[in-house]
Structures are given as C-alpha cells and as structure tokens.
Design an enzyme around this catalytic site. Sequence first.
Site, PDB file in Angstrom:
ATOM      1  N   GLN A 137       0.823  -1.212   0.000  1.00 43.35           N
ATOM      2  CA  GLN A 137       0.000   0.000   0.000  1.00 43.35           C
ATOM      3  C   GLN A 137       0.857   1.262   0.000  1.00 43.35           C
ATOM      4  O   GLN A 137       0.757   2.118  -0.890  1.00 43.35           O
ATOM      5  CB  GLN A 137      -0.906   0.008   1.230  1.00 43.35           C
ATOM      6  CG  GLN A 137      -1.588   1.346   1.497  1.00 43.35           C
ATOM      7  CD  GLN A 137      -2.333   1.415   2.804  1.00 43.35           C
ATOM      8  OE1 GLN A 137      -3.551   1.352   2.815  1.00 43.35           O
ATOM      9  NE2 GLN A 137      -1.624   1.531   3.924  1.00 43.35           N
ATOM     10  N   ASP A 138       1.735   1.396   0.980  1.00 46.70           N
ATOM     11  CA  ASP A 138       2.532   2.610   1.112  1.00 46.70           C
ATOM     12  C   ASP A 138       3.528   2.756  -0.026  1.00 46.70           C
ATOM     13  O   ASP A 138       3.738   3.861  -0.544  1.00 46.70           O
ATOM     14  CB  ASP A 138       3.276   2.616   2.451  1.00 46.70           C
ATOM     15  CG  ASP A 138       2.350   2.697   3.639  1.00 46.70           C
ATOM     16  OD1 ASP A 138       1.118   2.732   3.447  1.00 46.70           O
ATOM     17  OD2 ASP A 138       2.847   2.723   4.779  1.00 46.70           O
ATOM     18  N   LEU A 194       9.988   0.403   3.390  1.00 46.08           N
ATOM     19  CA  LEU A 194       8.585   0.173   3.730  1.00 46.08           C
ATOM     20  C   LEU A 194       8.258  -1.319   3.762  1.00 46.08           C
ATOM     21  O   LEU A 194       7.096  -1.693   3.892  1.00 46.08           O
ATOM     22  CB  LEU A 194       7.678   0.886   2.716  1.00 46.08           C
ATOM     23  CG  LEU A 194       7.984   2.366   2.468  1.00 46.08           C
ATOM     24  CD1 LEU A 194       6.975   2.957   1.487  1.00 46.08           C
ATOM     25  CD2 LEU A 194       7.985   3.154   3.768  1.00 46.08           C
ATOM     26  N   SER A 240       6.569   2.125  13.696  1.00 47.41           N
ATOM     27  CA  SER A 240       5.144   1.835  13.902  1.00 47.41           C
ATOM     28  C   SER A 240       4.709   2.182  15.316  1.00 47.41           C
ATOM     29  O   SER A 240       5.498   2.060  16.272  1.00 47.41           O
ATOM     30  CB  SER A 240       4.893   0.349  13.646  1.00 47.41           C
ATOM     31  OG  SER A 240       3.630  -0.060  14.130  1.00 47.41           O
ATOM     32  N   GLU A 242       3.038   0.396  17.032  1.00 51.76           N
ATOM     33  CA  GLU A 242       3.082  -0.839  17.816  1.00 51.76           C
ATOM     34  C   GLU A 242       4.297  -0.891  18.741  1.00 51.76           C
ATOM     35  O   GLU A 242       4.345  -1.712  19.653  1.00 51.76           O
ATOM     36  CB  GLU A 242       3.068  -2.055  16.895  1.00 51.76           C
ATOM     37  CG  GLU A 242       1.746  -2.287  16.177  1.00 51.76           C
ATOM     38  CD  GLU A 242       0.634  -2.767  17.093  1.00 51.76           C
ATOM     39  OE1 GLU A 242       0.933  -3.280  18.184  1.00 51.76           O
ATOM     40  OE2 GLU A 242      -0.546  -2.632  16.718  1.00 51.76           O
ATOM     41  N   TYR A 273       5.737  -8.281  16.314  1.00 54.79           N
ATOM     42  CA  TYR A 273       5.884  -7.232  15.299  1.00 54.79           C
ATOM     43  C   TYR A 273       6.380  -5.938  15.943  1.00 54.79           C
ATOM     44  O   TYR A 273       7.311  -5.293  15.452  1.00 54.79           O
ATOM     45  CB  TYR A 273       4.544  -7.002  14.603  1.00 54.79           C
ATOM     46  CG  TYR A 273       4.520  -5.801  13.687  1.00 54.79           C
ATOM     47  CD1 TYR A 273       5.182  -5.823  12.457  1.00 54.79           C
ATOM     48  CD2 TYR A 273       3.822  -4.650  14.040  1.00 54.79           C
ATOM     49  CE1 TYR A 273       5.155  -4.731  11.612  1.00 54.79           C
ATOM     50  CE2 TYR A 273       3.793  -3.554  13.207  1.00 54.79           C
ATOM     51  CZ  TYR A 273       4.457  -3.601  11.992  1.00 54.79           C
ATOM     52  OH  TYR A 273       4.434  -2.505  11.155  1.00 54.79           O
ATOM     53  N   LYS A 297       9.899  -3.968  15.259  1.00 58.38           N
ATOM     54  CA  LYS A 297       9.912  -2.563  14.833  1.00 58.38           C
ATOM     55  C   LYS A 297      10.716  -1.700  15.797  1.00 58.38           C
ATOM     56  O   LYS A 297      11.375  -0.730  15.386  1.00 58.38           O
ATOM     57  CB  LYS A 297       8.480  -2.032  14.720  1.00 58.38           C
ATOM     58  CG  LYS A 297       7.763  -2.423  13.439  1.00 58.38           C
ATOM     59  CD  LYS A 297       8.382  -1.749  12.224  1.00 58.38           C
ATOM     60  CE  LYS A 297       7.568  -1.956  10.967  1.00 58.38           C
ATOM     61  NZ  LYS A 297       8.196  -1.337   9.773  1.00 58.38           N
ATOM     62  N   ARG A 300      -5.424  -1.163   0.743  1.00 64.02           N
ATOM     63  CA  ARG A 300      -5.208  -1.942   1.957  1.00 64.02           C
ATOM     64  C   ARG A 300      -5.842  -3.314   1.766  1.00 64.02           C
ATOM     65  O   ARG A 300      -6.911  -3.455   1.163  1.00 64.02           O
ATOM     66  CB  ARG A 300      -5.864  -1.223   3.124  1.00 64.02           C
ATOM     67  CG  ARG A 300      -5.615  -1.843   4.486  1.00 64.02           C
ATOM     68  CD  ARG A 300      -4.221  -1.578   4.971  1.00 64.02           C
ATOM     69  NE  ARG A 300      -4.208  -1.321   6.414  1.00 64.02           N
ATOM     70  CZ  ARG A 300      -3.145  -1.446   7.181  1.00 64.02           C
ATOM     71  NH1 ARG A 300      -1.996  -1.830   6.662  1.00 64.02           N
ATOM     72  NH2 ARG A 300      -3.202  -1.170   8.466  1.00 64.02           N
TER      73      ARG A 300
END
Length: 321
Positions: free
Chosen positions: A14-15, A80, A125, A127, A149, A153, A184
Amino acid sequence: MTTKKALITGLTGQDGSYLAELLLDKGYEVFGLVRRSSSSNLDRINHFSNNIQILSGDLLDQSSLMDVIAEAQPDEIYNLASQSYVPISWTQPALTAEYTALGVSRLLESIRRCKPNARFYQASSSEVFGQPDESPQTERTAFRPRNPYGVAKAYAHWMTINYRQKYNLYTCCGITYTHESPRRGTEFVFRKITHTVAQIKLGLANELKLGNLEARRDWCYAKDAVYAMWLMLQQEQPNDYIIASGETYSVKELVECAFNCVGLNWEDYVSVDPAFYRPDEPVQLVGCIDKIKTEIGWQPEYSFNHLVELMVDYDLKKLSS
C-alpha cells in the site's frame, strides 16, 4: 538540474505504491526492490510500472541489498518492507524478526558501505508503544511493545537511530499509526469493514463479523502518510516524527459511519465474534503530531469521515464493475 533517484523497498505494498506515485509526480527516477517471489504481485503498481525500474533483492540477503544500492545509486531510500500483519507475527515470530528487524540492519549496513550519503527513511510503527503509560504518545514516549511485530519494529527503530549517531548517516524514523486506503488488504479491519459494507449494500453478503467494537485506533489516509515520509527526507537535518491523525475512533464508530454511507443500520448486520479479538489489544494508541506540524509543517488533509466515505465508495464501484 540532476534528477533525484529514490529506492523503495516494499514497492508492491500500500505505502510503497502511493509513495512511488508521489515521487514520480515530483520528477524522481524511481527504483523498487522486489523479492523474486513477489514479482508477480504487482496489482497496486500496474498502472505506472512502466515508469519505474524494478530490481530483484531481499531483506534476508545482504549481498543482494548491496548490489541493488550500488546499481541504483539512490539519493533517498525508503524502507517500507516488513512482515506487517500483527497476528501473523505471533505464528511466525522468527520470520517477522528476520524481515522487520534484522532486515533493517542489513539495509543500514548496505547503505553505510555502498551509498553513505543517501538519505534513509525507516517505517517505524505505533506498535512500538504497545501499552503506553501516557496518551497521546509523543516521540519521547517509552517503548513497551506487546507483540513480536512491535518488538521487531522497536529494534529497527533504534538501529536506525544508532547508525545516525555512530556513522553520521542521514536516517529518519517515521512512527506511523494505522493508515488506510483502497489499496489496503481486506485482512485489516478498516478495509474489511468498508468492503463488507459494500458487499451487503449490493446483496453479495448479509453479515459482518467483528471482534472488539470498543477498540480504538488513530486512523489516517495512506496518501497523507507517504507525503510525510517524503517531507521528512527533505529537511536539512534528520529527525524522527510521529505520523498520525491525532484523533481516535472506535471500531463501532467506524462501522456506523460506513453503514451510514450506504443508508443502512449497522445493528442489523454486525455480529461480534470472540475469534476476532486481538490477544494484545493496544491501549489507547493515539499520536501527538505537534512536533511534525511545528517543525516541518505536515498534518493530514483527509478527515476520518472523508476516508471512510472514500473507501466505501471505492469498494462499491469495484464490486459493481
């Protein structure tokens, strides 16, 4: 004037696809790093793939990264790529660490050796905050990741900063909160909702199963997020910023808004299934965007309601075609 060159990892995501479009519009020569196994998954970039150069490489393979950087000689590098689906990070924690954490180490070392004057953007992120001790979170909020995850990150984030401090490289981290778009995947709750609402409106489905309706997220539009990424690399000095909307909405509010877009009552179609509950539901993740607004003049252009309407409309048209 010399044309700028940019290398994007995660080009087919997506990005990556939105960032490539942005850079092409700005006159860049764009290179995309694509794993050979992913080379057929070009749906998001088919409409402009003739305008970019796709190079084969893998974040698991140091030599391939060095070869790609040596060939492209990019002025800017945007990482990304990662294993980005949180539930999968629990079933494949080692693979998540290899791509999302150690892959960044390999990439940073390749930059240091092959193109140390390149500017580097690392997609961090929200997260990393996990269960934060303050809300909203700022760039100084302590990291307390609660899933593999987020742990991966956090490693990548600090390695990016360490390479900036140790080797004087131009490296930045953008701590992105949840960002959405029609590109997405439907495994993510925002797109799952807009896609299923469109299906229900068109008579292609009759139920939407969800987990915790009270879970809240800071959602923004992916196009806004990638513009922030580009803007970060245009500054005189590298720095790290939160990229977010600064607002939170519950899944229930998202559902209500999406069904309102098609003139239906959400309560007639939505059921709660405990199977969709996240075992590590983050606590009030919402980003403070004061720093990025003040220092580089970025803020999201699209509101929450505008984003929901845009995505429901897209899914209606796509399913009707």
